[in-house]
Design a protein around this motif. Structure first.
Motif, PDB file in Angstrom:
ATOM      1  N   VAL A 112       0.835  -1.205   0.000  1.00  0.00           N
ATOM      2  CA  VAL A 112       0.000   0.000   0.000  1.00  0.00           C
ATOM      3  C   VAL A 112       0.867   1.250   0.000  1.00  0.00           C
ATOM      4  O   VAL A 112       0.590   2.210  -0.719  1.00  0.00           O
ATOM      5  CB  VAL A 112      -0.960  -0.010   1.215  1.00  0.00           C
ATOM      6  CG1 VAL A 112      -1.699   1.304   1.342  1.00  0.00           C
ATOM      7  CG2 VAL A 112      -1.938  -1.159   1.101  1.00  0.00           C
ATOM      8  N   LYS A 113       1.929   1.242   0.781  1.00  0.00           N
ATOM      9  CA  LYS A 113       2.831   2.392   0.845  1.00  0.00           C
ATOM     10  C   LYS A 113       3.570   2.597  -0.469  1.00  0.00           C
ATOM     11  O   LYS A 113       3.778   3.728  -0.906  1.00  0.00           O
ATOM     12  CB  LYS A 113       3.841   2.223   1.985  1.00  0.00           C
ATOM     13  CG  LYS A 113       3.237   2.248   3.366  1.00  0.00           C
ATOM     14  CD  LYS A 113       3.027   3.668   3.799  1.00  0.00           C
ATOM     15  CE  LYS A 113       2.789   3.715   5.308  1.00  0.00           C
ATOM     16  NZ  LYS A 113       2.869   5.063   5.808  1.00  0.00           N
ATOM     17  N   VAL A 114       3.966   1.498  -1.112  1.00  0.00           N
ATOM     18  CA  VAL A 114       4.651   1.596  -2.407  1.00  0.00           C
ATOM     19  C   VAL A 114       3.732   2.266  -3.419  1.00  0.00           C
ATOM     20  O   VAL A 114       4.120   3.216  -4.099  1.00  0.00           O
ATOM     21  CB  VAL A 114       5.100   0.196  -2.912  1.00  0.00           C
ATOM     22  CG1 VAL A 114       5.552   0.264  -4.357  1.00  0.00           C
ATOM     23  CG2 VAL A 114       6.211  -0.348  -2.022  1.00  0.00           C
ATOM     24  N   LEU A 131       2.768  -7.100  -5.820  1.00  0.00           N
ATOM     25  CA  LEU A 131       3.416  -6.519  -4.649  1.00  0.00           C
ATOM     26  C   LEU A 131       2.556  -5.387  -4.089  1.00  0.00           C
ATOM     27  O   LEU A 131       2.272  -5.338  -2.894  1.00  0.00           O
ATOM     28  CB  LEU A 131       4.803  -5.990  -5.034  1.00  0.00           C
ATOM     29  CG  LEU A 131       5.691  -5.457  -3.933  1.00  0.00           C
ATOM     30  CD1 LEU A 131       7.141  -5.635  -4.338  1.00  0.00           C
ATOM     31  CD2 LEU A 131       5.422  -4.012  -3.628  1.00  0.00           C
ATOM     32  N   GLU A 132       2.116  -4.478  -4.971  1.00  0.00           N
ATOM     33  CA  GLU A 132       1.288  -3.354  -4.528  1.00  0.00           C
ATOM     34  C   GLU A 132      -0.051  -3.825  -3.985  1.00  0.00           C
ATOM     35  O   GLU A 132      -0.609  -3.215  -3.081  1.00  0.00           O
ATOM     36  CB  GLU A 132       1.068  -2.362  -5.671  1.00  0.00           C
ATOM     37  CG  GLU A 132       2.299  -1.560  -6.012  1.00  0.00           C
ATOM     38  CD  GLU A 132       2.062  -0.514  -7.090  1.00  0.00           C
ATOM     39  OE1 GLU A 132       0.989  -0.529  -7.735  1.00  0.00           O
ATOM     40  OE2 GLU A 132       2.954   0.334  -7.288  1.00  0.00           O
ATOM     41  N   GLY A 133      -0.566  -4.922  -4.521  1.00  0.00           N
ATOM     42  CA  GLY A 133      -1.834  -5.468  -4.044  1.00  0.00           C
ATOM     43  C   GLY A 133      -1.693  -6.364  -2.835  1.00  0.00           C
ATOM     44  O   GLY A 133      -2.669  -6.929  -2.358  1.00  0.00           O
ATOM     45  N   LYS A 172      14.863  -2.577   0.122  1.00  0.00           N
ATOM     46  CA  LYS A 172      15.885  -1.535   0.087  1.00  0.00           C
ATOM     47  C   LYS A 172      15.815  -0.747  -1.227  1.00  0.00           C
ATOM     48  O   LYS A 172      15.839   0.482  -1.219  1.00  0.00           O
ATOM     49  CB  LYS A 172      17.271  -2.153   0.254  1.00  0.00           C
ATOM     50  CG  LYS A 172      18.389  -1.159   0.191  1.00  0.00           C
ATOM     51  CD  LYS A 172      19.740  -1.853   0.291  1.00  0.00           C
ATOM     52  CE  LYS A 172      20.865  -0.864   0.059  1.00  0.00           C
ATOM     53  NZ  LYS A 172      22.160  -1.535  -0.002  1.00  0.00           N
ATOM     54  N   CYS A 173      15.717  -1.454  -2.338  1.00  0.00           N
ATOM     55  CA  CYS A 173      15.677  -0.784  -3.646  1.00  0.00           C
ATOM     56  C   CYS A 173      14.383  -0.010  -3.850  1.00  0.00           C
ATOM     57  O   CYS A 173      14.383   1.056  -4.482  1.00  0.00           O
ATOM     58  CB  CYS A 173      15.877  -1.798  -4.762  1.00  0.00           C
ATOM     59  SG  CYS A 173      17.579  -2.412  -4.814  1.00  0.00           S
ATOM     60  N   LEU A 174      13.282  -0.501  -3.323  1.00  0.00           N
ATOM     61  CA  LEU A 174      12.032   0.254  -3.388  1.00  0.00           C
ATOM     62  C   LEU A 174      12.163   1.578  -2.646  1.00  0.00           C
ATOM     63  O   LEU A 174      11.720   2.620  -3.139  1.00  0.00           O
ATOM     64  CB  LEU A 174      10.877  -0.565  -2.799  1.00  0.00           C
ATOM     65  CG  LEU A 174      10.318  -1.661  -3.684  1.00  0.00           C
ATOM     66  CD1 LEU A 174       9.471  -2.632  -2.857  1.00  0.00           C
ATOM     67  CD2 LEU A 174       9.494  -1.070  -4.814  1.00  0.00           C
ATOM     68  N   ALA A 175      12.772   1.536  -1.471  1.00  0.00           N
ATOM     69  CA  ALA A 175      12.971   2.769  -0.702  1.00  0.00           C
ATOM     70  C   ALA A 175      13.827   3.762  -1.475  1.00  0.00           C
ATOM     71  O   ALA A 175      13.509   4.956  -1.530  1.00  0.00           O
ATOM     72  CB  ALA A 175      13.599   2.444   0.654  1.00  0.00           C
ATOM     73  N   LEU A 176      14.898   3.277  -2.093  1.00  0.00           N
ATOM     74  CA  LEU A 176      15.755   4.164  -2.896  1.00  0.00           C
ATOM     75  C   LEU A 176      14.999   4.728  -4.088  1.00  0.00           C
ATOM     76  O   LEU A 176      15.062   5.928  -4.365  1.00  0.00           O
ATOM     77  CB  LEU A 176      16.993   3.411  -3.372  1.00  0.00           C
ATOM     78  CG  LEU A 176      18.018   3.041  -2.312  1.00  0.00           C
ATOM     79  CD1 LEU A 176      19.074   2.100  -2.899  1.00  0.00           C
ATOM     80  CD2 LEU A 176      18.664   4.281  -1.736  1.00  0.00           C
ATOM     81  N   ALA A 177      14.281   3.880  -4.797  1.00  0.00           N
ATOM     82  CA  ALA A 177      13.571   4.299  -6.000  1.00  0.00           C
ATOM     83  C   ALA A 177      12.446   5.281  -5.694  1.00  0.00           C
ATOM     84  O   ALA A 177      12.161   6.180  -6.486  1.00  0.00           O
ATOM     85  CB  ALA A 177      13.003   3.076  -6.719  1.00  0.00           C
ATOM     86  N   LEU A 178      11.823   5.126  -4.532  1.00  0.00           N
ATOM     87  CA  LEU A 178      10.698   5.982  -4.159  1.00  0.00           C
ATOM     88  C   LEU A 178      11.114   7.154  -3.269  1.00  0.00           C
ATOM     89  O   LEU A 178      10.266   7.928  -2.826  1.00  0.00           O
ATOM     90  CB  LEU A 178       9.618   5.148  -3.461  1.00  0.00           C
ATOM     91  CG  LEU A 178       8.966   4.085  -4.342  1.00  0.00           C
ATOM     92  CD1 LEU A 178       8.113   3.144  -3.501  1.00  0.00           C
ATOM     93  CD2 LEU A 178       8.141   4.735  -5.443  1.00  0.00           C
ATOM     94  N   GLU A 179      12.409   7.224  -2.974  1.00  0.00           N
ATOM     95  CA  GLU A 179      12.979   8.328  -2.192  1.00  0.00           C
ATOM     96  C   GLU A 179      12.343   8.440  -0.802  1.00  0.00           C
ATOM     97  O   GLU A 179      11.953   9.522  -0.347  1.00  0.00           O
ATOM     98  CB  GLU A 179      12.846   9.647  -2.961  1.00  0.00           C
ATOM     99  CG  GLU A 179      13.520   9.600  -4.316  1.00  0.00           C
ATOM    100  CD  GLU A 179      13.182  10.785  -5.197  1.00  0.00           C
ATOM    101  OE1 GLU A 179      12.438  11.696  -4.765  1.00  0.00           O
ATOM    102  OE2 GLU A 179      13.668  10.814  -6.347  1.00  0.00           O
ATOM    103  N   VAL A 180      12.212   7.278  -0.151  1.00  0.00           N
ATOM    104  CA  VAL A 180      11.691   7.221   1.216  1.00  0.00           C
ATOM    105  C   VAL A 180      12.586   6.287   2.037  1.00  0.00           C
ATOM    106  O   VAL A 180      13.432   5.587   1.495  1.00  0.00           O
ATOM    107  CB  VAL A 180      10.230   6.702   1.266  1.00  0.00           C
ATOM    108  CG1 VAL A 180       9.287   7.676   0.593  1.00  0.00           C
ATOM    109  CG2 VAL A 180      10.105   5.325   0.657  1.00  0.00           C
TER     110      VAL A 180
END
Length: 81
Positions: free
Chosen positions: A16-18, A51-53, A64-72
């Protein structure tokens, strides 16, 4: 953008956060997939949608890569604020 047709699953807590952050950045799934691939995560559109669902587990490397890509921060994705 299309809205989700199915109810959310229970396989992860970050989906949901992604999706929320991706939409805040006006980013298409395709754009996020490109950012992930640059960081070494090979995920396809179906995998990201699951993943989003919250129908797909997320590995620590993906997180880790999601956080980097989404800048969070990873903490934010995990709901630890």
């Amino acid at each position: 953008m299309r809205t989700r047709q199915q109810a959310l699953g229970d396989r992860n807590i970050v989906g949901v956060k992604v999706e929320q952050r991706r939409r805040e950045l006006h980013m298409r799934q395709k754009d996020l997939l490109t950012r992930l691939q640059i960081n070494g995560v090979d995920l396809n559109a179906s995998g990201l949608s699951k993943l989003e669902g919250q129908y797909r587990l997320v590995t620590d490397v993906e997180l880790k890569c999601l956080a980097l890509a989404l800048e969070v921060r990873v903490d934010w994705l995990l709901g630890i604020e």
